[in-house]
Each structure stands twice: as structure tokens, then as C-alpha cells.
Design an enzyme around this catalytic site. Structure first.
Site, PDB file in Angstrom:
ATOM      1  N   ASP A   1       0.670  -1.206  -0.193  1.00  0.00           N
ATOM      2  CA  ASP A   1       0.381   0.217   0.150  1.00  0.00           C
ATOM      3  C   ASP A   1       1.064   1.764  -0.396  1.00  0.00           C
ATOM      4  OD1 ASP A   1      -2.180  -1.324   0.465  1.00  0.00           O
ATOM      5  OD2 ASP A   1      -2.393  -1.324   2.895  1.00  0.00           O
TER       6      ASP A   1
HETATM    7  N1  URA Z   1      -1.938  -5.914   4.050  1.00  0.00           N
HETATM    8  C1  URA Z   1      -1.991  -4.026   3.737  1.00  0.00           C
HETATM    9  O1  URA Z   1      -2.978  -4.071   4.545  1.00  0.00           O
HETATM   10  N2  URA Z   1      -1.466  -3.852   3.734  1.00  0.00           N
HETATM   11  C2  URA Z   1      -0.153  -3.884   2.831  1.00  0.00           C
HETATM   12  O2  URA Z   1       0.636  -2.652   2.339  1.00  0.00           O
HETATM   13  C3  URA Z   1       0.651  -5.399   2.915  1.00  0.00           C
HETATM   14  C4  URA Z   1      -0.259  -6.211   3.627  1.00  0.00           C
END
Ligand code: URA
Length: 212
Positions: A84
Site C-alpha cells: 500500500d
Molecule cells: N497488507 C496490507 O494491508 N497492506 C500492505 O501493504 C501489505 C499487506
């Protein structure tokens, strides 16, 4: 087949004796002394993604992880397992679709390890719940068993064997908590070691062989 039996075919300058020998767009192939295919350069890159960068190859609004990679072939890269925008840590990029598939398919069960800070204290029962898996209605699936190691009141290490959309954030939401920072430490045997945020390097050949 006759050319192989006659030992006339070379891949990467090695005589091919097996008719099942795998060849792809990265293979250099010759018949007798004539070049039949010049292999493209396969690229395998690890990046320490800083918070604020989008795991995408282009975006009109936000800087992307590709902006951090000053390699002449960067336009050929795709991401093997996104993070993310608000997450940081190890991101792998490649132009080899077979390799990225091996890393990201849930069936391959390549471990991904994350350090997580939460808004609320982590309840001990969460360990069992993460191990059991959560049903995600949107995808109609139950997450694979995940390991939750509580390191402090609001700090944990989570190991996933798959990578679903916002998976860790959604899992903590289910135990009435909220992720405030998320950092990926490793994917399979690959760790960031001392690569600083924003820095990248090409993987060595032996690092690309065993992702798990
Ligand atoms: N899980 C999440 O919620 N975000 C990420 O970036 C990676 C795994």
C-alpha cells in the site's frame, strides 16, 4: 528434434540434449553457428519502498516506485507483490512474469514477513484467530493460516503465505484494531538488510533461484 539429436542447438552457449529444455524470451538460442534468438535481459530488482510511493508503474497524482529506479530498462518492470502507499519495506520488481508468478501465487506459499504497529493494544486471542484464518466476503475466501508474533503492546510481526488486498489491515480490523504502520521485512529468503529507504539494487543470480 533432429537438430537436438544432432547436437546442433545451443541455449546460453550450452549444447541442448533434452527436447523438453525450457526456452523463453530471455534465452539466447543458436542453431549450428547461427543466432536464432538473442535473449532479452532479465531484470530482478529489490527496492526499499518508502511510505508515500504508489506500487504502480505510472500515476497522474502520486510518485510511483518506478520513479525511484534509474535503470534504462525500468519501463519493462512490473511489481511482484504490491505494498500500500502507506506501507514501506521490501518490494520486488522484474520483467520476468514467470518469476513474479512463482513469488505471488498463494499456492506457492512464499513467506512474507511484516512488522506492524497498531493503534490499540494487540489482544493475545488474535494469535489463534490469525492462525485460523478470516473469511473475506468480497473475495469469498478464507485467508491461509498466518503467524502473529506479539512483540510489544502495539507491535507485532506477521508472516503471510499469500498476499490479498489490504490483507494485514483487514485482519487487524477483524480483531478490532487498526494498523498505523506496516513495513515488509522479507519475502522468502530475501531481506532488505541494510538497503536504506528509496534505494534499490539488482538481485544477484543466486538470489533469484529460490524465492521460498
Ligand atoms: N497488507 C496490507 O494491508 N497492506 C500492505 O501493504 C501489505 C499487506
Amino acid at each position: 528434434m533432429q537438430a537436438i539429436a544432432g547436437k546442433r542447438v545451443r541455449v546460453e552457449d550450452q549444447v541442448v540434449t533434452d527436447g523438453q529444455h525450457e526456452v523463453d524470451r530471455f534465452s539466447t538460442v543458436s542453431l549450428d553457428d547461427t543466432l536464432v534468438q538473442q535473449g532479452e535481459q532479465a531484470l530482478y530488482i529489490m527496492l526499499h519502498k518508502p511510505v508515500g510511493y504508489l506500487s504502480a508503474t505510472s500515476d497522474p497524482q502520486h510518485p510511483t516506485v518506478i520513479d525511484l529506479i534509474d535503470h534504462p530498462a525500468r519501463e519493462t518492470l512490473h511489481i511482484a507483490g504490491r505494498l500500500d502507499r502507506s506501507s514501506s519495506g521490501l518490494l520486488l520488481l522484474t520483467n520476468d512474469g514467470r518469476w513474479s508468478k512463482r513469488l505471488t501465487e498463494p499456492g506457492e506459499k512464499v513467506d512474507k514477513v511484516y512488522l506492524v504497529e497498531t493503534a490499540e493494544p494487540i489482544v493475545p486471542e488474535a494469535v489463534e484467530l490469525f492462525a485460523r484464518g478470516f473469511y473475506f466476503h468480497t473475495e469469498d475466501l478464507t485467508t491461509l493460516p498466518a503467524e502473529l508474533e506479539i512483540l510489544g503492546e502495539r507491535l507485532a510481526r506477521v508472516t503471510l503465505h499469500e498476499g490479498r488486498y489490504h490483507q494485514i489491515k483487514r485482519m487487524f480490523h477483524r480483531v478490532e484494531n487498526r494498523v498505523i504502520s506496516l513495513h515488509r521485512e522479507s519475502i522468502g529468503s530475501l531481506g532488505l538488510s541494510d538497503l536504506p529507504p528509496g534505494a534499490w539494487r539488482e538481485l544477484r543470480r543466486n538470489e533469484t533461484l529460490t524465492p521460498g
